[in-house]
Design a protein around this motif. Structure first.
Motif, mmCIF file in Angstrom:
data_model
loop_
_atom_site.group_PDB
_atom_site.id
_atom_site.type_symbol
_atom_site.label_atom_id
_atom_site.label_comp_id
_atom_site.label_asym_id
_atom_site.label_seq_id
_atom_site.Cartn_x
_atom_site.Cartn_y
_atom_site.Cartn_z
ATOM 1 N N LEU A 252 0.827 -1.199 0.000
ATOM 2 C CA LEU A 252 0.000 0.000 0.000
ATOM 3 C C LEU A 252 0.867 1.258 0.000
ATOM 4 O O LEU A 252 0.565 2.232 -0.706
ATOM 5 N N VAL A 253 1.973 1.243 0.762
ATOM 6 C CA VAL A 253 2.876 2.394 0.771
ATOM 7 C C VAL A 253 3.481 2.601 -0.614
ATOM 8 O O VAL A 253 3.527 3.719 -1.132
ATOM 9 N N VAL A 254 3.953 1.527 -1.240
ATOM 10 C CA VAL A 254 4.539 1.640 -2.578
ATOM 11 C C VAL A 254 3.510 2.187 -3.561
ATOM 12 O O VAL A 254 3.803 3.071 -4.378
ATOM 13 N N VAL A 285 13.913 -3.691 -2.624
ATOM 14 C CA VAL A 285 12.934 -3.508 -3.695
ATOM 15 C C VAL A 285 12.845 -2.013 -3.975
ATOM 16 O O VAL A 285 12.685 -1.208 -3.051
ATOM 17 N N ALA A 286 12.961 -1.644 -5.260
ATOM 18 C CA ALA A 286 13.037 -0.234 -5.630
ATOM 19 C C ALA A 286 11.870 0.147 -6.532
ATOM 20 O O ALA A 286 11.617 -0.510 -7.551
ATOM 21 N N LEU A 287 11.176 1.200 -6.157
ATOM 22 C CA LEU A 287 10.189 1.843 -7.027
ATOM 23 C C LEU A 287 10.842 3.083 -7.620
ATOM 24 O O LEU A 287 11.420 3.894 -6.887
ATOM 25 N N ARG A 288 10.736 3.233 -8.930
ATOM 26 C CA ARG A 288 11.321 4.398 -9.610
ATOM 27 C C ARG A 288 10.260 5.051 -10.474
ATOM 28 O O ARG A 288 9.597 4.384 -11.271
ATOM 29 N N VAL A 289 10.090 6.361 -10.284
ATOM 30 C CA VAL A 289 9.184 7.153 -11.119
ATOM 31 C C VAL A 289 9.989 8.339 -11.633
ATOM 32 O O VAL A 289 10.442 9.183 -10.846
ATOM 33 N N ALA A 290 10.202 8.397 -12.951
ATOM 34 C CA ALA A 290 11.024 9.443 -13.552
ATOM 35 C C ALA A 290 10.249 10.110 -14.682
ATOM 36 O O ALA A 290 9.480 9.459 -15.397
ATOM 37 N N ASP A 291 10.460 11.417 -14.846
ATOM 38 C CA ASP A 291 9.790 12.162 -15.915
ATOM 39 C C ASP A 291 10.806 13.040 -16.635
ATOM 40 O O ASP A 291 11.923 13.246 -16.156
ATOM 41 N N ARG A 306 6.075 15.600 1.471
ATOM 42 C CA ARG A 306 6.206 15.280 2.896
ATOM 43 C C ARG A 306 5.406 14.022 3.240
ATOM 44 O O ARG A 306 5.868 13.169 4.012
ATOM 45 N N GLY A 307 4.218 13.891 2.663
ATOM 46 C CA GLY A 307 3.425 12.696 2.906
ATOM 47 C C GLY A 307 4.115 11.439 2.402
ATOM 48 O O GLY A 307 4.074 10.390 3.052
ATOM 49 N N MET A 308 4.778 11.543 1.229
ATOM 50 C CA MET A 308 5.509 10.388 0.715
ATOM 51 C C MET A 308 6.663 10.020 1.640
ATOM 52 O O MET A 308 6.930 8.836 1.879
ATOM 53 N N LEU A 333 12.037 5.023 -4.357
ATOM 54 C CA LEU A 333 11.687 4.504 -3.030
ATOM 55 C C LEU A 333 12.326 3.134 -2.874
ATOM 56 O O LEU A 333 12.075 2.231 -3.684
ATOM 57 N N LEU A 334 13.163 2.991 -1.847
ATOM 58 C CA LEU A 334 13.803 1.719 -1.557
ATOM 59 C C LEU A 334 13.151 1.095 -0.330
ATOM 60 O O LEU A 334 13.100 1.720 0.737
ATOM 61 N N VAL A 335 12.637 -0.100 -0.500
ATOM 62 C CA VAL A 335 12.122 -0.881 0.626
ATOM 63 C C VAL A 335 13.256 -1.775 1.095
ATOM 64 O O VAL A 335 13.713 -2.635 0.340
ATOM 65 N N PRO A 336 13.787 -1.576 2.308
ATOM 66 C CA PRO A 336 14.963 -2.335 2.736
ATOM 67 C C PRO A 336 14.706 -3.817 2.785
ATOM 68 O O PRO A 336 13.569 -4.284 2.904
ATOM 69 N N SER A 337 15.809 -4.580 2.705
ATOM 70 C CA SER A 337 15.707 -6.027 2.583
ATOM 71 C C SER A 337 14.998 -6.666 3.769
ATOM 72 O O SER A 337 14.230 -7.606 3.606
#
Length: 345
Positions: A252-254, A285-291, A306-308, A333-337
């Motif tokens: 949900l956070v991701v 696990v990495a989420l990447r959003v680039a524009d 700030r919320g993110m 966003l990196l979710v640690p192992s």
């Protein structure tokens, strides 16, 4: 003879260590007073036991001796006080940069005494503040998600069904209405149908049903499709195979971070292309959003960013926003192992 010398050295070292232990337990005020008093006493003793004198009309050699002695006392005093007070300078320099949204900033604790105890207390205070903030953030976000779910359910069950009933009534009215009213009824039908679709879209954003039913990748795919439909910005997405299973909380956070990032792109970036990917980075696990928009240097931090950061901190994640290679902005966003492993277990 050697044994006596070694015993004398051990006794001297023991006395010195004992004296330093006693000194380290004194308040800072008395430590400074003792250091200055000891130096002045040594200077006075040197004047007593040495043949140095000062004539009624001082000569150059006597002035040189006095100046050298004064400098020696000042240098020794500065060195001793620096060892005592330097941690205070470190503390005052670090305090303005402390940000609870970037946990883990601590001062090194070295030596003994009240200043070191102050730094240790400061570090302990940061531990408590970060733990309390994480707990309060978790409660606030959980309450927010619960409220979103309640609103989404009411929109879907109450407003959505009411609009569906209106559509059915308009259809029956169109069948029985004279031809001159047909166009107006069809216009009302189209407006109601558009409103119903909008209600469903809002409910879906408030409560991502795909995330619960089909998982994170399906939810992100639907999110990018919806983003392209209303923003007309091209989206390139990529999901690496073999990603670990994440807990519902982490997923949900991701999802929310990706949702907010895309919303910011649509509102502020003036972009033509967005890249969204989910991959491994080491064991994380990495989420990447680039524009390819206006760039991170022109972004004004707001409540969305700030919320993110608060959501990332809630799962011990790391959120970074930086310029994208080739222009634009990149959010990661990196979710640690340990979170990924705990979620997959």
């Amino acid at each position: 003879m050697v044994a006596l010398v070694l015993a004398a050295e051990r006794e001297h070292d023991g006395l010195y260590a004992g004296a330093m232990a006693v000194l380290s337990r004194l308040p800072l005020y008395w430590r400074v007073c003792l250091i200055n008093g000891g130096l002045f006493a040594l200077g006075t003793l040197a004047l007593v036991v040495t043949p140095a004198t000062v004539s009624s009309r001082a000569v150059v050699s006597e002035i040189v001796v006095l100046v050298v002695g004064l400098l020696a006392i000042l240098v020794a005093n500065a060195a001793l006080l620096r060892s005592v007070l330097a941690p205070l300078d470190q503390l005052s320099a670090t305090m303005p940069s402390i940000d609870l949204l970037e946990p883990g900033q601590r001062l090194r604790v070295r030596g003994h005494g009240p200043v070191v105890e102050l730094i240790a207390s400061f570090n302990s205070m940061l531990d408590r503040l970060e733990a309390e903030r994480a707990a309060s953030t978790r409660r606030a976000l959980q309450a927010q998600e619960a409220e979103r779910q309640r609103v989404a359910t009411e929109l879907h069950d109450e407003v959505g069904q009411s609009l569906t009933v209106v559509l059915l009534g308009l259809r029956r009215a169109l069948d029985a209405a004279p031809p001159e009213l047909g166009e107006e009824i069809r216009s009302a039908q189209e407006t109601t149908r558009t409103s119903l679709e909008e209600v469903r879209r809002i409910a879906g954003r408030l409560r991502p049903g795909l995330l619960e039913d089909l998982g994170l990748i399906s939810a992100l795919t639907a999110l990018t499709s919806e983003f392209h439909a209303y923003s007309k910005i091209e989206v390139h997405k990529g999901f690496a195979p073999g990603l670990p299973d994440l807990s519902p909380e982490v997923e949900l956070v991701v999802y929310r971070v990706a949702q907010e990032a895309l919303t910011n792109v649509a509102r502020h970036a003036h972009a033509h292309l967005v890249e969204l990917s989910l991959s491994r980075q080491g064991s994380a696990v990495a989420l990447r959003v680039a524009d390819d928009g206006i760039g991170a240097d022109r972004i004004v931090p707001a409540s969305g960013i700030r919320g993110m950061r608060e959501r990332a901190a809630m799962i011990d994640g790391q959120l970074s926003i930086r310029p994208r290679v080739g222009g634009g902005t990149e959010l990661r966003l990196l979710v640690p192992s340990q979170v990924a492993e705990r979620a997959g277990s």
